[in-house]
Structure formats: structure tokens, C-alpha cells
Enzyme design. Sequence first.
Site, PDB file in Angstrom:
ATOM      1  N   GLN A  95     -45.283 -36.062  18.987  1.00 30.36           N
ATOM      2  CA  GLN A  95     -46.176 -36.986  18.271  1.00 30.36           C
ATOM      3  C   GLN A  95     -47.331 -36.189  17.673  1.00 30.36           C
ATOM      4  OE1 GLN A  95     -47.923 -40.135  20.657  1.00 30.36           O
ATOM      5  NE2 GLN A  95     -48.791 -41.175  18.874  1.00 30.36           N
ATOM      6  N   HIS A 101     -46.931 -45.223  15.830  1.00 31.61           N
ATOM      7  CA  HIS A 101     -46.279 -45.501  14.546  1.00 31.61           C
ATOM      8  C   HIS A 101     -44.769 -45.403  14.688  1.00 31.61           C
ATOM      9  CE1 HIS A 101     -47.177 -41.171  14.795  1.00 31.61           C
ATOM     10  NE2 HIS A 101     -46.022 -40.981  14.168  1.00 31.61           N
ATOM     11  N   HIS A 103     -41.277 -44.619  12.461  1.00 29.31           N
ATOM     12  CA  HIS A 103     -40.700 -44.079  11.225  1.00 29.31           C
ATOM     13  C   HIS A 103     -39.505 -44.956  10.833  1.00 29.31           C
ATOM     14  CE1 HIS A 103     -42.580 -39.958  11.423  1.00 29.31           C
ATOM     15  NE2 HIS A 103     -42.732 -40.329  12.692  1.00 29.31           N
TER      16      HIS A 103
HETATM   17  P1  AMP Z   1     -45.112 -37.967  14.284  1.00 27.12           P
HETATM   18  O1  AMP Z   1     -44.556 -36.599  14.506  1.00 27.12           O
HETATM   19  O2  AMP Z   1     -44.143 -39.041  14.702  1.00 27.12           O
HETATM   20  O3  AMP Z   1     -46.489 -38.144  14.884  1.00 27.12           O
HETATM   21  O4  AMP Z   1     -45.224 -38.105  12.709  1.00 27.12           O
HETATM   22  C1  AMP Z   1     -46.429 -38.214  12.021  1.00 27.12           C
HETATM   23  C2  AMP Z   1     -46.060 -38.406  10.581  1.00 27.12           C
HETATM   24  O5  AMP Z   1     -47.235 -38.727   9.861  1.00 27.12           O
HETATM   25  C3  AMP Z   1     -45.446 -37.173   9.909  1.00 27.12           C
HETATM   26  O6  AMP Z   1     -44.134 -37.481   9.440  1.00 27.12           O
HETATM   27  C4  AMP Z   1     -46.408 -36.873   8.757  1.00 27.12           C
HETATM   28  O7  AMP Z   1     -45.750 -36.435   7.584  1.00 27.12           O
HETATM   29  C5  AMP Z   1     -47.088 -38.205   8.564  1.00 27.12           C
HETATM   30  N1  AMP Z   1     -48.417 -38.118   7.966  1.00 27.12           N
HETATM   31  C6  AMP Z   1     -49.426 -37.264   8.281  1.00 27.12           C
HETATM   32  N2  AMP Z   1     -50.517 -37.498   7.526  1.00 27.12           N
HETATM   33  C7  AMP Z   1     -50.206 -38.534   6.705  1.00 27.12           C
HETATM   34  C8  AMP Z   1     -50.910 -39.251   5.679  1.00 27.12           C
HETATM   35  N3  AMP Z   1     -52.172 -38.944   5.346  1.00 27.12           N
HETATM   36  N4  AMP Z   1     -50.258 -40.243   5.029  1.00 27.12           N
HETATM   37  C9  AMP Z   1     -48.973 -40.543   5.332  1.00 27.12           C
HETATM   38  N5  AMP Z   1     -48.261 -39.916   6.305  1.00 27.12           N
HETATM   39  C10 AMP Z   1     -48.856 -38.934   6.978  1.00 27.12           C
END
Ligand code: AMP
Length: 168
Positions: A95, A101, A103
Amino acid sequence: MAEEKCLFCGIATGKVPAKKVYEDAKTIAFLDINPRNPGHTLVVPKKHYETLLDMPDKEAVNLFASVKKLAGQVMTAMKADGISIGQSNGVAAGQLVQHVHFHVIPRFMNEGPIGLEGILQVKKMDDKMLDQVANAIKKGKMPASKQLTPEKIVRESAMEDEDFDLDI
Ligand code: AMP
Ligand code: ZN
């Protein structure tokens, strides 16, 4: 407080820009900035919870109802053949953003490997494409003649000077 420094709280309150595709009283959804496929969407509660385990059941149920809604909307808009839903809790689980969140990632038959390893590569998409995708998800449809597959995205975005237009 964690909320004040939280990126997704910033997006939820409008302080940080994002390609929003859905919003209701408790939930917001927006395009991931590193799309694993065109239409890759993040579904987030407006209220700050670090992980799914921190959420009261009622809130988690409400969030998942939005995830299901967005899965349908993304599938239709992107003319996808399937949808993968991913969710990580804690640094050990990978994470990166410490605000819960989900996906929602559209999948296509021509991707090759069918399992989750098939969605690891980030796809190149410019701002105009992202706006077109966001509009398609908001409207819940993509013109019948168009399909934005990952193959097409990589190929089209590599072409300089070519104006990619989805006619949405
Ligand atoms: P996770 O590894 O599940 O925490 O994924 C976090 C996700 O947030 C990643 O796929 C990033 O590409 C995405 N992310 C990070 N910053 C932003 C942002 N400003 N707007 C949209 N997505 C983002
Ligand atoms: Zn937050």
C-alpha cells in the site's frame, strides 16, 4: 493529523487535482495517474481511513457498493472484456497511499497473460486521452466504433504528432 497530509484526502476535498469520474456523499472515484490499463480507476471513501480494517462495516459495505457501480461503469465505458479489483492494506502489502482505496482495472482479451501479472506494466497516456477516458466513464459509454485497448494505448502514445481522438 494524518488527514492533513493525506494525498487522497486532498483529492476528496478538491485541494489536489484529479480526473474525477464519480462522486456521491461518501465516495469519490478518479483515474489512477499510473494507469495499468486505460480506465484504471481508484475508488476512495471521502473520510480518511488508513486501511479497510479501520473502516466500520457499514462504511465498508457502502464503499464496496460504489466499487461495484464503478466496475460496471468502467467496463461499459472502456468496452472491456473483464475487470480486476485490487486492494492492499499496509506497507507490507504494497500500500503506497495510506488512505483506503480500491483499484478498478479494465481487462482485455488481447493482453496476453490473463492473471494479475498481466496488469503490472504502467501504460503511457497523455492528458487529453485521460480526459477522454474520464468523460467516457462519467457518461458510462464509449462510441461503438472505438475501443481503447492497452496495446493501442502504448502504440498510439508512442506516435508523435498524431492526434488521437476518441470522438466522445
Ligand atoms: P497502492 O499501491 O494500492 O497504494 O496504489 C496507490 C495508487 O495511487 C498507485 O497506483 C498510484 O499510481 C496512485 N496515485 C498516486 N498518486 C496519485 C494521484 N495524485 N492521483 C491519482 N492516482 C495516484
Ligand atoms: Zn486521507
